[in-house]
Design a protein around this motif. Structure first.
Motif, PDB file in Angstrom:
ATOM      1  N   TYR A 190       0.832  -1.209   0.000  1.00 14.23           N
ATOM      2  CA  TYR A 190       0.000   0.000   0.000  1.00 14.23           C
ATOM      3  C   TYR A 190       0.866   1.258   0.000  1.00 14.23           C
ATOM      4  CZ  TYR A 190      -3.874   3.091   1.309  1.00 14.23           C
ATOM      5  OH  TYR A 190      -4.822   4.076   1.343  1.00 14.23           O
ATOM      6  N   LEU A 191       1.890   1.282   0.850  1.00 12.28           N
ATOM      7  CA  LEU A 191       2.775   2.457   0.906  1.00 12.28           C
ATOM      8  C   LEU A 191       3.474   2.686  -0.423  1.00 12.28           C
ATOM      9  CD1 LEU A 191       4.402   1.999   4.437  1.00 12.28           C
ATOM     10  CD2 LEU A 191       2.664   3.692   3.776  1.00 12.28           C
ATOM     11  N   CYS A 192       3.824   1.600  -1.078  1.00 14.41           N
ATOM     12  CA  CYS A 192       4.493   1.713  -2.373  1.00 14.41           C
ATOM     13  C   CYS A 192       3.524   2.171  -3.452  1.00 14.41           C
ATOM     14  CB  CYS A 192       5.114   0.368  -2.750  1.00 14.41           C
ATOM     15  SG  CYS A 192       5.975   0.357  -4.343  1.00 14.41           S
ATOM     16  N   ASP A 193       2.352   1.529  -3.503  1.00 15.90           N
ATOM     17  CA  ASP A 193       1.400   1.782  -4.582  1.00 15.90           C
ATOM     18  C   ASP A 193       0.702   3.139  -4.448  1.00 15.90           C
ATOM     19  OD1 ASP A 193      -0.113   0.965  -6.912  1.00 15.90           O
ATOM     20  OD2 ASP A 193      -1.812   0.638  -5.573  1.00 15.90           O
ATOM     21  N   GLU A 194       0.288   3.496  -3.220  1.00 14.55           N
ATOM     22  CA  GLU A 194      -0.507   4.701  -3.016  1.00 14.55           C
ATOM     23  C   GLU A 194       0.331   5.950  -2.764  1.00 14.55           C
ATOM     24  OE1 GLU A 194      -3.835   5.097  -3.192  1.00 14.55           O
ATOM     25  OE2 GLU A 194      -4.009   3.013  -3.883  1.00 14.55           O
ATOM     26  N   GLU A 246      12.177   0.198   0.569  1.00 15.84           N
ATOM     27  CA  GLU A 246      12.214   1.217   1.625  1.00 15.84           C
ATOM     28  C   GLU A 246      10.986   1.099   2.521  1.00 15.84           C
ATOM     29  OE1 GLU A 246      12.543   6.066   2.178  1.00 15.84           O
ATOM     30  OE2 GLU A 246      13.035   5.140   0.233  1.00 15.84           O
ATOM     31  N   ALA A 247       9.826   0.787   1.908  1.00 12.86           N
ATOM     32  CA  ALA A 247       8.608   0.580   2.701  1.00 12.86           C
ATOM     33  C   ALA A 247       8.793  -0.611   3.660  1.00 12.86           C
ATOM     34  CB  ALA A 247       7.426   0.336   1.772  1.00 12.86           C
ATOM     35  N   GLN A 248       9.453  -1.635   3.182  1.00 10.01           N
ATOM     36  CA  GLN A 248       9.730  -2.793   4.042  1.00 10.01           C
ATOM     37  C   GLN A 248      10.619  -2.395   5.219  1.00 10.01           C
ATOM     38  OE1 GLN A 248       9.023  -6.169   4.045  1.00 10.01           O
ATOM     39  NE2 GLN A 248       7.569  -6.119   2.337  1.00 10.01           N
ATOM     40  N   LYS A 249      11.617  -1.561   4.957  1.00 13.06           N
ATOM     41  CA  LYS A 249      12.525  -1.129   6.026  1.00 13.06           C
ATOM     42  C   LYS A 249      11.797  -0.261   7.045  1.00 13.06           C
ATOM     43  CE  LYS A 249      16.728  -1.316   3.205  1.00 13.06           C
ATOM     44  NZ  LYS A 249      17.829  -0.517   2.606  1.00 13.06           N
ATOM     45  N   ILE A 250      10.924   0.594   6.554  1.00 12.01           N
ATOM     46  CA  ILE A 250      10.140   1.446   7.459  1.00 12.01           C
ATOM     47  C   ILE A 250       9.291   0.588   8.391  1.00 12.01           C
ATOM     48  CG2 ILE A 250       8.162   3.052   7.513  1.00 12.01           C
ATOM     49  CD1 ILE A 250       9.381   4.374   5.006  1.00 12.01           C
ATOM     50  N   LEU A 251       8.628  -0.413   7.819  1.00  8.69           N
ATOM     51  CA  LEU A 251       7.770  -1.274   8.632  1.00  8.69           C
ATOM     52  C   LEU A 251       8.595  -2.132   9.595  1.00  8.69           C
ATOM     53  CD1 LEU A 251       5.124  -2.309   5.972  1.00  8.69           C
ATOM     54  CD2 LEU A 251       4.754  -0.914   8.000  1.00  8.69           C
ATOM     55  N   GLY A 252       9.782  -2.544   9.159  1.00 10.83           N
ATOM     56  CA  GLY A 252      10.657  -3.303  10.055  1.00 10.83           C
ATOM     57  C   GLY A 252      11.060  -2.482  11.266  1.00 10.83           C
ATOM     58  N   GLY A 297       3.952  12.243   6.874  1.00  8.84           N
ATOM     59  CA  GLY A 297       3.267  11.128   7.492  1.00  8.84           C
ATOM     60  C   GLY A 297       1.910  10.940   6.852  1.00  8.84           C
ATOM     61  N   PRO A 298       1.801  10.070   5.842  1.00  9.07           N
ATOM     62  CA  PRO A 298       0.613  10.046   4.989  1.00  9.07           C
ATOM     63  C   PRO A 298      -0.600   9.305   5.547  1.00  9.07           C
ATOM     64  CG  PRO A 298       2.177   8.406   4.240  1.00  9.07           C
ATOM     65  CD  PRO A 298       2.834   9.133   5.382  1.00  9.07           C
ATOM     66  N   LEU A 299      -0.395   8.317   6.400  1.00  8.17           N
ATOM     67  CA  LEU A 299      -1.497   7.408   6.717  1.00  8.17           C
ATOM     68  C   LEU A 299      -2.542   8.021   7.628  1.00  8.17           C
ATOM     69  CD1 LEU A 299       0.206   3.927   7.208  1.00  8.17           C
ATOM     70  CD2 LEU A 299      -1.306   4.624   5.375  1.00  8.17           C
ATOM     71  N   LYS A 300      -3.814   7.793   7.252  1.00  4.49           N
ATOM     72  CA  LYS A 300      -4.935   8.185   8.094  1.00  4.49           C
ATOM     73  C   LYS A 300      -5.354   6.983   8.952  1.00  4.49           C
ATOM     74  CE  LYS A 300      -5.204  12.195   6.037  1.00  4.49           C
ATOM     75  NZ  LYS A 300      -4.044  12.027   5.143  1.00  4.49           N
ATOM     76  N   GLU A 301      -6.108   7.254  10.008  1.00  5.74           N
ATOM     77  CA  GLU A 301      -6.501   6.192  10.940  1.00  5.74           C
ATOM     78  C   GLU A 301      -7.331   5.113  10.246  1.00  5.74           C
ATOM     79  OE1 GLU A 301      -8.773   5.610  15.246  1.00  5.74           O
ATOM     80  OE2 GLU A 301      -8.373   7.622  14.471  1.00  5.74           O
ATOM     81  N   LYS A 302      -8.269   5.525   9.376  1.00  5.16           N
ATOM     82  CA  LYS A 302      -9.095   4.541   8.694  1.00  5.16           C
ATOM     83  C   LYS A 302      -8.261   3.631   7.805  1.00  5.16           C
ATOM     84  CE  LYS A 302     -13.142   4.155   5.685  1.00  5.16           C
ATOM     85  NZ  LYS A 302     -14.193   4.885   4.919  1.00  5.16           N
ATOM     86  N   GLU A 303      -7.281   4.238   7.130  1.00  3.21           N
ATOM     87  CA  GLU A 303      -6.396   3.431   6.285  1.00  3.21           C
ATOM     88  C   GLU A 303      -5.629   2.413   7.120  1.00  3.21           C
ATOM     89  OE1 GLU A 303      -4.591   6.043   2.746  1.00  3.21           O
ATOM     90  OE2 GLU A 303      -4.379   7.003   4.708  1.00  3.21           O
TER      91      GLU A 303
END
Length: 491
Positions: A377-381, A388-394, A422-428
């Protein structure tokens, strides 16, 4: 030692009594118990050909039919002096004694070799069809189990660690696929081995114009085997059956191992009725799924049978070594029985097990299963490169013991440090904490999503419908009637 009066050649004495006790009589009893109906069919088929070839007149033909029809396990005996404890000689002895007059051409141009090879192949064919019937019955139970659990979530494991959200229905269609591919090969195997050795003689063919095509059809075969030496020397049909049993047994052992894990106290996903569990003699709190242990132990034997059958012919000449083949098939009945027992027990387990949906769901919320989906989702959206998204989540997960909706602030802080926003909303974010939402995210065919699982089930149902037509045909053509438990009557 007394001379044998009925059978001669260069040997004019009856077999040694110890050899008879250890080798000949046990083989005789096996053949009488398991092969007698096939020997009678073969004898009657030969009679039809002898009449066609004018070797027998009508009276002789009818007299022999009556005598052969009367033969059963109560009047055929192993006798080391009268018939050398050989079932073929016992047939001859019985017919000679019960014939009204001598029939000179009966059994002319006959060898035991193709008779025995044909009877054994008929026996193996029936046992293979029995196995196919049992697997088809298991297949029906497994595929029917899908309906109840399509929307139920549970952890899927890689490296024995919770990895992604799946459904029990997804696992059942996986078992179904293992059964389907096995049944597909067994259909091919049935057609492959359904060729008749009769008419090949000792090894090089016969000297009269026997109609091998007609004889093979009379005995329920599709065709005769093309080469005489193959007919009497080849035992691949047994190894092929054993291989399929061993291969499927390997799959069953792996499925059972998963069920053992799921039914453990730590997971507790599976409920089994009390009538199918074992107890402890000292710990009354326990309910042991002992049936799984017996299934896994039972299918392990199938590997040994395959090795045994392969080894019995390894480095032997490509000729008909009858006694080698007899020794090599000593555990044949054990193999068929072990396979049948394991399949019946596995079916009972699948049919009676149920998933504790609450425990399975709770297990899906005790860890964070949304990492894979969230990285996508972080990559696509948001255009964050996938690695890098994997590293962030790690980095995020290494600092969170339990991931909840409150963890969003931490994740956005890391993303802001790494990417400047910081892109993510709570619903997401919350959608990646919801096991049922994660189950639905898989879109490819063959996946665990409810739509895909139902489509896979439809494919299996259609395959099963067509396969049962094939099974109905071969049961009818061979006059087989099977009952639950693997017993049968008919030819």
């Amino acid at each position: 030692m007394k001379k044998t009066s009925t059978f001669s050649g260069r040997v004019n004495q009856s077999p040694n009594k110890i050899l008879d006790r250890l080798l000949l009589t046990p083989q005789f009893e096996f053949e009488k118990d398991k092969l007698l109906p096939y020997y009678k069919e073969i004898e009657l088929t030969i009679l039809d050909e002898q009449r066609r070839l004018h070797m027998l007149n009508e009276d002789e033909y009818l007299n022999l039919i009556k005598i052969i029809d009367d033969i059963d396990e109560t009047n055929l005996f192993s006798d080391v002096e009268a018939n050398m404890s050989d079932i073929s000689f016992a047939f001859e002895e019985y017919i000679y004694k019960n014939s009204e007059h001598a029939i000179p051409k009966w059994h002319i141009d006959k060898s035991r070799n193709d008779f025995q090879a044909t009877a054994m192949r008929m026996y193996g064919r029936k046992k293979l069809v029995e196995a196919i019937n049992l697997l088809t019955s298991l297949y029906e139970v497994v595929i029917a189990k899908v309906d109840k659990y399509t929307m139920v979530v549970m952890p899927g494991y890689t490296h024995n660690q919770p990895a992604q959200i799946v459904s029990p229905a997804f696992y059942f269609v996986t078992i179904g696929e293992a059964i389907r591919t096995t049944l597909h090969r067994m259909e091919f195997l049935y057609r492959d081995i359904n060729a008749c050795p009769l008419g090949s003689g000792a090894m090089s063919g016969l000297e009269f114009s026997w109609d091998r095509e007609k004889m093979s059809k009379s005995l329920g075969f599709d065709m005769p085997l093309h080469t005489a030496l193959v007919s009497v020397a080849e035992r691949d049909w047994l190894t092929k059956i054993s291989f399929e049993f061993s291969l499927f047994g390997n799959k069953v052992s792996r499925f059972v191992t998963d069920f053992m894990k799921w039914s453990s106290h730590e997971n507790g996903f599976i409920h089994l009725p009390d009538e199918l569990v074992g107890i402890s003699s000292a710990m009354p709190q326990k309910k042991n799924h002992t049936i799984l242990e017996r299934i896994r132990g039972g299918v392990n034997h199938l590997n040994s049978f395959l090795t045994d059958f392969m080894s019995s012919s390894q480095n032997t000449p490509y000729t008909n070594l009858v006694e080698v083949n007899k020794e090599g098939t000593r555990y044949l009945e054990d193999m068929f029985n072990d396979f049948s027992r394991s399949i019946i027990l596995f079916k009972i387990y699948i049919d009676n097990m149920s998933i504790d949906e609450e425990k399975a769901y709770n297990s899906c919320t005790e860890d964070f299963f949304g990492g894979y989906s969230l990285a996508n989702y972080l990559c696509d959206e948001y255009g964050i490169p996938y690695r890098e998204a994997q590293k962030i989540l790690g980095k995020f997960l290494s600092g969170e013991k339990v991931v909840t909706s409150n963890s969003l602030f931490t994740l956005n802080s890391i993303i802001e440090d790494e990417r400047g926003f910081g892109p993510l909303k709570e619903k997401e974010f919350n959608s990646f904490l919801n096991p049922e939402e994660l189950l639905k995210r898989k879109l490819t065919s063959g996946s665990t999503s409810p739509e895909s699982v139902k489509e896979q089930q439809r494919v299996h149902i259609e395959y099963l419908r067509k396969y049962k037509e094939f099974l109905k045909d071969i049961n009818k053509s061979n006059n087989y009637t099977f009952v639950e438990g693997g017993d049968s009557d008919g030819r």
